[in-house]
Write an enzyme that holds these catalytic residues in place. Structure first.
Site, PDB file in Angstrom:
ATOM      1  N   GLU A 107     -10.054   3.617   5.996  1.00 47.89           N
ATOM      2  CA  GLU A 107      -9.227   3.846   7.177  1.00 47.89           C
ATOM      3  C   GLU A 107     -10.008   4.473   8.335  1.00 47.89           C
ATOM      4  OE1 GLU A 107      -6.661   2.383   7.604  1.00 47.89           O
ATOM      5  OE2 GLU A 107      -5.889   1.957   5.597  1.00 47.89           O
TER       6      GLU A 107
ATOM      7  N   GLY B 160       1.974  -0.264  11.361  1.00 51.48           N
ATOM      8  CA  GLY B 160       1.501  -1.069  12.464  1.00 51.48           C
ATOM      9  C   GLY B 160       0.994  -2.407  11.972  1.00 51.48           C
ATOM     10  N   ALA B 161       0.276  -2.377  10.848  1.00 52.10           N
ATOM     11  CA  ALA B 161      -0.263  -3.600  10.255  1.00 52.10           C
ATOM     12  C   ALA B 161      -0.811  -3.267   8.877  1.00 52.10           C
ATOM     13  CB  ALA B 161      -1.357  -4.212  11.141  1.00 52.10           C
TER      14      ALA B 161
ATOM     15  N   GLU C 187       0.829  -1.208   0.000  1.00 54.20           N
ATOM     16  CA  GLU C 187       0.000   0.000   0.000  1.00 54.20           C
ATOM     17  C   GLU C 187       0.865   1.261   0.000  1.00 54.20           C
ATOM     18  OE1 GLU C 187      -4.209   1.110   2.024  1.00 54.20           O
ATOM     19  OE2 GLU C 187      -2.625   0.531   3.392  1.00 54.20           O
TER      20      GLU C 187
ATOM     21  N   HIS D 140      -8.874  -3.424  14.031  1.00 55.82           N
ATOM     22  CA  HIS D 140      -8.812  -2.458  12.924  1.00 55.82           C
ATOM     23  C   HIS D 140      -8.602  -3.200  11.603  1.00 55.82           C
ATOM     24  CE1 HIS D 140      -7.130   1.458  11.160  1.00 55.82           C
ATOM     25  NE2 HIS D 140      -6.790   0.536  10.271  1.00 55.82           N
ATOM     26  N   GLU D 141      -7.599  -4.068  11.569  1.00 55.84           N
ATOM     27  CA  GLU D 141      -7.309  -4.797  10.327  1.00 55.84           C
ATOM     28  C   GLU D 141      -8.439  -5.759   9.976  1.00 55.84           C
ATOM     29  OE1 GLU D 141      -4.883  -3.579   8.710  1.00 55.84           O
ATOM     30  OE2 GLU D 141      -4.255  -2.418  10.456  1.00 55.84           O
TER      31      GLU D 141
ATOM     32  N   HIS E 147     -11.171  -4.133   8.152  1.00 54.70           N
ATOM     33  CA  HIS E 147     -10.810  -3.920   6.746  1.00 54.70           C
ATOM     34  C   HIS E 147     -11.212  -5.092   5.848  1.00 54.70           C
ATOM     35  CE1 HIS E 147      -8.771  -0.148   6.545  1.00 54.70           C
ATOM     36  NE2 HIS E 147      -7.790  -0.466   7.359  1.00 54.70           N
TER      37      HIS E 147
ATOM     38  N   GLU F  17      -3.898  -4.809   6.001  1.00 55.44           N
ATOM     39  CA  GLU F  17      -5.099  -5.633   5.933  1.00 55.44           C
ATOM     40  C   GLU F  17      -5.150  -6.573   4.740  1.00 55.44           C
ATOM     41  OE1 GLU F  17      -6.307  -1.651   3.882  1.00 55.44           O
ATOM     42  OE2 GLU F  17      -5.016  -2.278   5.540  1.00 55.44           O
ATOM     43  N   ASN F  18      -4.048  -7.143   4.303  1.00 52.21           N
ATOM     44  CA  ASN F  18      -4.099  -8.082   3.188  1.00 52.21           C
ATOM     45  C   ASN F  18      -5.167  -9.145   3.471  1.00 52.21           C
ATOM     46  OD1 ASN F  18      -1.531  -6.833   2.371  1.00 52.21           O
ATOM     47  ND2 ASN F  18      -0.649  -8.105   3.982  1.00 52.21           N
TER      48      ASN F  18
END
Length: 891
Positions: free
Chosen positions: A344, A287-288, A129, A321-322, A325, A290-291
């Protein structure tokens, strides 16, 4: 603009000219363990329908070996960023194959390669990303050209490979003469081919490959659906083998199951990606990410040393959070990066909301108010602020917009929206949105239409005020009370206890869109809390909820009530706005803040004090004094962490230079006292130990006690002297010139890991030595051999606050190097260097130099100029704050 910086206009033109059906991507990673192999073979076969004979695919790699169209070899037209295709048949399905070499990355962009210093094992992962899939395989790199992906990965046989879907086949392979597999070295280890199932339609930036000898813990999650079917999802959690003993997989899996159960019910759309793998990877830039089906996280969430409950809460928030997504962003994706907030902001909101609703972290909104909103308020006051729905002309602008507005302001606005339309209507609208746009792309009107349909409200005006304007509203309370100097018109002026009675309470909002200069009045649904000091505590005696839509609103319900000791506008944190405390409330806060028993109102008052300090209204010394006076009663460890970090920042940036050394000593001594008084083994003790270490780096007189902690001469009962804390203390000693190279090397020899290596590097560079600084500058600016984590560690050491005079000689070279750095380095590394090396510690002279550079380089890339504008504004704010006098409340 270079062809690597895809513009929105080019993306729209390509969308109009091209439909992509699917990709088959073949990656040969067998050579990855060989440090001399800088590249890997990559082959992409894409089925597409062209509506025009000319188009292009994106690829950022060293070489393209060949291109075929429907099996026919065509000339390679490659400029280093785009592979141009000519003479394509139109209106029919066409197959294009690109054979190329991709480059292994050390910047965290594309396919990152890491060698574990503990055991020498090699680990790979991708991070794309907003547009780095093109560093790994040729593709149409824009979010609205979704397609199905099939990945085939050749990797050393002992490795495990992950992608967005489950593997269909894993088979041993041997090189065959004349085949592409022969690209592997003759002495290659046995290899396996991993063939993954085709994915549902995805944007390119969401695809992923993770490969290496990862340690994995497996599990499952299941749910019985209303239609009688049962959905079962395989789970896993993975990390490097050398971190396996620190991986608390069961805790992570428990949060994962709680989140999936919550989102399944809330979103009403079955989890769409088959498997749910979570991997903690080294040298991660985020931080991470979201794949779908293969979420990647920073290894900082694998706690090798003692961690506070706030750190566990932050990790749970990120996991959720992820997970959000998987629906907001993956299932339904924005058409272009203008609508980045569509995923986001929602994920940021959902991280806190789901934490409260589904996990043990029921105080997540307090952490959000304390930390996330501070990020948003800062970002929203910069000259580069933008609406939540932003104008993103190109990919460089998109990269810069992963900021506090897109995330935290957007989430705050959504929290306000939930208060405005109601939680049930909000989630009903989300469910309709997923049903209507599954596996597709959307823009703002699509979401607003779904929410309007569910709530019955017209959100056009709301959207224009909240999503399509920039800047932060400021809320103030004007309290007229009997006995406070106002004329007596016969009304009661005091309560039974003699306290003044409110004659009139007016709330004011002020806001200006920095981009247009226009006044912005937003609809705020908010609460006003009345807090009275009773028995040593500030208790809420009344709460009034109302709508503030005009510049001034009179709160009629307040008339005749006792004037509270603390009047808290935006109690419960329903809206997004800076709050100014009225004079009486400010005096109460500074004197009695610790007497507030609830965590959320304390966090909101701390936020008001911090914003006033940043704005030069409350002197930095007053903020520091408040922190040291009341922090002992701050039992929310996340808020304690944040206010102590703000206190240190205030000392280094907002105190007048003449007062700074005394402020540094005051902070260290106060932190030391709190450390000694904190309960042994408590989270508060750990926070104060970290504050002691950070403060000691700017306080030479602290060195004996710091060294005593390290050698055992000073003992703090219950304090875990684990590697993270020991290195923070060693870095402090190095910064004040009290650590020798041999000592730092000996500390590294205790545990030679990736984390301790970068800590060792930061300590070495952090020594007050001119030649050390010169070598650090060369390694950062003149050379390009450092990984992303090594860049960060070197910048950290180079910019120690006590060393401003030592690094002053690099002020002018900084400005003369800017454009070259931006052109030669990846945007990730360039942005770190430009921001991290900005010489703001040199004071007012740098303002003039920055302004001169901006005026002389008005043709510089917009993303580069944005960083300079933000750094200039931060410096200007700091200089203004340094001139603020002693407040009335502080006298």
């Amino acid at each position: 603009m270079s062809t690597a910086n895809l513009s929105r206009a080019d993306a729209r033109a390509r969308s109009a000219a091209l439909t992509v059906a699917d990709y088959v991507v073949r990656l040969d990673l067998r050579g990855a363990p060989d440090p001399d192999r800088a590249t890997f073979p990559t082959t992409t076969t894409v089925r597409l329908v062209a509506r025009e004979p000319e188009t292009f695919l994106d690829f950022l790699g060293p070489v393209v070996h060949g291109v075929t169209v429907d099996g026919r070899e065509v000339p390679v037209d490659f400029d280093g960023a785009r592979i141009r295709l000519h003479g394509l048949p139109t209106g029919v399905e066409t197959t294009v194959t690109v054979r190329a070499e991709g480059a292994y990355s050390r910047s965290g962009e594309g396919l990152h390669r890491f060698v574990d210093p503990v055991d020498g094992e090699t680990y790979l992962y991708t991070q794309y990303e907003p547009a780095d899939a093109r560093r790994v395989f040729a593709n149409a790199e824009q979010p609205d050209l979704k397609a199905r992906f099939t990945f085939e990965v050749l990797a050393p046989a002992p490795w495990h490979v992950l992608s967005n879907s489950a593997p269909e086949r894993v088979e041993d392979v041997a090189p065959e003469p004349g085949s592409p597999d022969d690209a592997a070295p003759d002495d290659a280890v046995p290899a396996r081919r991993w063939t993954f199932a085709p994915t549902p339609p995805l944007s390119t930036y969401l695809t992923a490959v993770v490969a290496g000898p990862y340690h994995r813990v497996e599990g499952t999650w299941s749910v019985d659906r209303a239609d009688g079917t049962r959905l079962e999802v395989p789970l896993s959690v993975a990390c490097r083998r050398s971190l396996a003993e620190h991986l608390d997989a069961e805790e992570i899996l428990a949060i994962t199951r709680q989140g999936l159960t919550f989102f399944d019910a809330a979103f009403g759309f079955p989890y769409p990606w088959g498997t749910y793998e979570q991997v903690f990877v080294p040298e991660y830039n985020l931080g991470a990410m979201e794949n779908p089906g293969a979420v990647t996280f920073t290894e900082a969430y694998v706690f090798r040393s003692a961690a506070t409950d706030a750190q566990y809460q932050a990790r749970a928030n990120t996991i959720l959070h992820e997970m959000a997504h998987m629906w907001f962003g993956d299932l339904v994706t924005m058409r272009w990066w203008d609508d980045l907030w569509l995923k986001e902001s929602f994920a940021d909101y959902m991280g806190a909301h789901a934490s409260v609703a589904a996990t043990r972290f029921t105080d997540a909104w307090t952490a959000f108010a304390s930390r996330r909103k501070a990020w948003a308020y800062r970002q929203d006051q910069l000259p580069t602020t933008h609406p939540v729905v932003a104008d993103i002309p190109d990919l460089e602008a998109a990269k810069q917009n992963f900021d506090g507005i897109t995330y935290a302001k957007g989430a705050s606005v959504l929290k306000q929206l939930v208060a405005y339309v109601g939680e049930d209507a909000f989630f009903a609208g989300a469910r309709a949105y997923f049903r209507a746009h599954a596996y597709g792309n959307t823009t703002l009107p699509d979401l607003l239409g779904a929410l309007e349909g569910a709530s019955g409200r017209d959100l056009g005006a709301w959207s224009r005020a909240w999503l399509e304007t920039a800047g932060t509203s400021t809320l103030t309370a004007d309290v007229e009370a009997g006995g406070e100097g106002s004329a007596d018109d016969g009304a009661r002026v005091s309560a039974d206890d003699g306290a003044p009675v409110i004659r009139r309470l007016r709330l004011h909002q002020a806001g200006t869109d920095p981009a247009t200069g226009a006044e912005v009045l937003r609809p705020h649904r908010l609460a006003v809390g009345f807090y009275d000091l009773e028995g040593g505590q500030l208790r809420r005696s009344r709460r009034i909820e109302l709508d503030l839509t005009e510049g001034t609103t009179t709160v009629e319900e307040a008339e005749g009530l006792r004037r509270p000791d603390l009047l808290l506008v935006n109690d419960d944190d329903l809206t997004y706005a800076k709050v100014r405390l009225d004079p009486t409330s400010l005096r109460t806060a500074l004197a009695h803040l610790g007497a507030l028993p609830e965590a959320l109102p304390r966090a909101l008052v701390w936020s008001a004090l911090w914003n006033a300090t940043r704005d030069g209204i409350l002197p930095a010394g007053d903020y520091l004094a408040a922190v040291l006076a009341h922090a002992a009663r701050e039992d929310h460890v996340g808020t304690l962490r944040d206010i102590t970090a703000h206190a240190r920042f205030a000392v280094e940036h907002y105190l007048p230079p003449a007062a700074r050394d005394e402020g540094r000593r005051t902070l260290f001594e106060g932190a030391w006292q709190h450390l000694e008084r904190a309960a042994p083994g408590s989270d508060a003790q750990l926070v104060w130990a970290r504050v002691v270490a950070a403060a000691a780096a700017s306080c030479p007189g602290a060195a004996p006690r710091v060294r005593g902690l390290l050698d055992g001469g000073v003992v703090v009962a219950g304090l875990p002297l684990d590697p993270d804390l020991r290195w923070a203390l060693w870095q402090a000693l190095a910064a004040v010139g009290d650590a020798q190279v041999g000592e730092l090397d000996a500390e590294l020899a205790r545990e030679r890991t990736a984390a301790t290596r970068t800590s060792h590097l930061a300590a070495l560079v952090g020594r007050p030595d001119a030649e050390v600084k010169a070598e650090a500058w060369r390694s950062l600016v003149e050379q390009d051999a450092l990984s992303n984590d090594e860049v960060d560690a070197t910048i950290e050491g180079f910019t120690q606050p006590l060393h401003a005079s030592l690094v002053a000689p690099w002020t002018e070279p900084y400005f003369t190097s800017l454009r070259r750095l931006w052109e030669e380095r990846s945007i990730e590394i360039a942005a770190r260097l430009v921001r991290g090396l900005y010489p703001g510690q040199q004071g007012a002279a740098v303002l003039a130099r920055t302004r001169a550079w901006l005026e002389a380089n008005d043709d510089a890339p917009a993303a580069l100029r944005r960083i300079l504008l933000e750094e200039e504004d931060d410096l200007r704010r700091a200089l203004a704050a340094q001139t603020s006098g002693t407040s009335e409340a502080g006298r």
